[in-house]
Design an enzyme around this catalytic site. Structure first.
Site, short mmCIF file in Angstrom:
data_model
loop_
_atom_site.label_atom_id
_atom_site.label_comp_id
_atom_site.label_asym_id
_atom_site.label_seq_id
_atom_site.Cartn_x
_atom_site.Cartn_y
_atom_site.Cartn_z
N SER A 140 0.85 -1.19 0.00
CA SER A 140 0.00 0.00 0.00
C SER A 140 0.88 1.23 0.00
CB SER A 140 -0.90 0.00 1.24
OG SER A 140 -1.55 1.25 1.41
N TYR A 153 -2.04 -0.61 10.34
CA TYR A 153 -2.17 -0.96 8.93
C TYR A 153 -0.89 -0.61 8.18
CZ TYR A 153 -3.97 -1.16 4.16
OH TYR A 153 -4.15 -1.46 2.83
#
Length: 248
Positions: A140, A153
């Site tokens: 990501s 995350y």
């Protein structure tokens, strides 16, 4: 390269979109996720559109680490060989540090990092035995810098990106190629509820870019390239007080 692939996290989002694009390009697919109904629906759709392809369904939770080897073996058997594994399963649970959300943060690490490592580890054993293969991992743009509001995350994606870069060096002589994906905001269930999703693109558009990188065996790719390529170099230099405004 054998055009057969196992996709984890295939029941929705990027995984499902990539499965549709790969099928369109003639890949045989093993679809894996926890949700059997969604997997079966996707498999039925793809079989109807592409009857010549082998499409198999494998219900699996990536946090069931000891079963990773069995998943790889099952996918290889169903497809008549396994050329690539797309390590994509992930969740977006989290919360602010000190905000009584540690259980959610732990689940995120267990799924996005440890689960991804377990699948990758099993895939590498298989690829070494057969003489090569390709590992594709979903990281990501949150790996470029920890994002306030969901640091766990970012940690999971930073960790997995580092793991894949290490694999690139370790697996080179074994003909194991690695593609690291850094998606920006993609319109999928994982970003639902996120208050700000700048430059978000549709999942099918992201899938086209991802499949192009997979087929070219591109070592690392940001999806989409702009403006996130610029953000990759700018984010480490942004003062913390400004990063605080960008939190989830």
């Amino acid at each position: 390269m054998i055009r057969t692939m196992l996709i984890t996290g295939a029941s929705s989002g990027i995984g499902a979109a990539v499965a549709r694009e790969l099928a369109r390009q003639g890949w045989h697919l093993a679809l894996s996720a926890r949700r059997q109904d969604e997997l079966e629906a996707l498999a039925t759709e793809l079989r109807a559109q592409y009857p010549a392809l082998r499409i198999s369904v494998h219900v699996h939770d990536v946090t069931d680490y000891p079963e990773s080897d069995a998943l790889i073996a099952s996918a290889a058997e169903a497809l008549g060989g396994l050329g690539a594994v797309f390590v994509n399963a992930g969740i977006g649970l989290g919360g602010r540090i000190g905000g009584k959300t540690f259980d959610k943060q732990r689940c995120t690490i267990e799924t996005n990092l440890l689960g991804a490592m377990a699948i990758t580890d099993a895939a590498v054993r298989h690829f070494r035995a057969q003489g090569g293969g390709q590992v594709i991992g979903t990281c990501s743009v949150a790996a470029f810098r920890a994002m306030p509001g969901n640091v766990a995350y970012s940690v999971s994606k930073i960790g997995f990106a580092t793991y894949l870069e290490g694999l690139r060096a370790e697996g080179w002589r074994d003909n194991i190629r690695v593609t690291v994906l850094y998606p920006g905001f993609v319109k999928t269930p994982i970003v639902e509820g996120v208050p700000r999703t700048p430059f978000a693109i549709a999942a099918d558009r992201a899938a086209v870019l991802i499949v192009r990188a997979i087929e070219r065996q591109t070592p690392s790719v940001i999806v989409p390239r702009w403006p996130w390529m610029l953000a990759r170099w700018a984010m480490p230099w942004i003062p913390a007080r400004l990063m605080a405004r960008a939190g989830f």
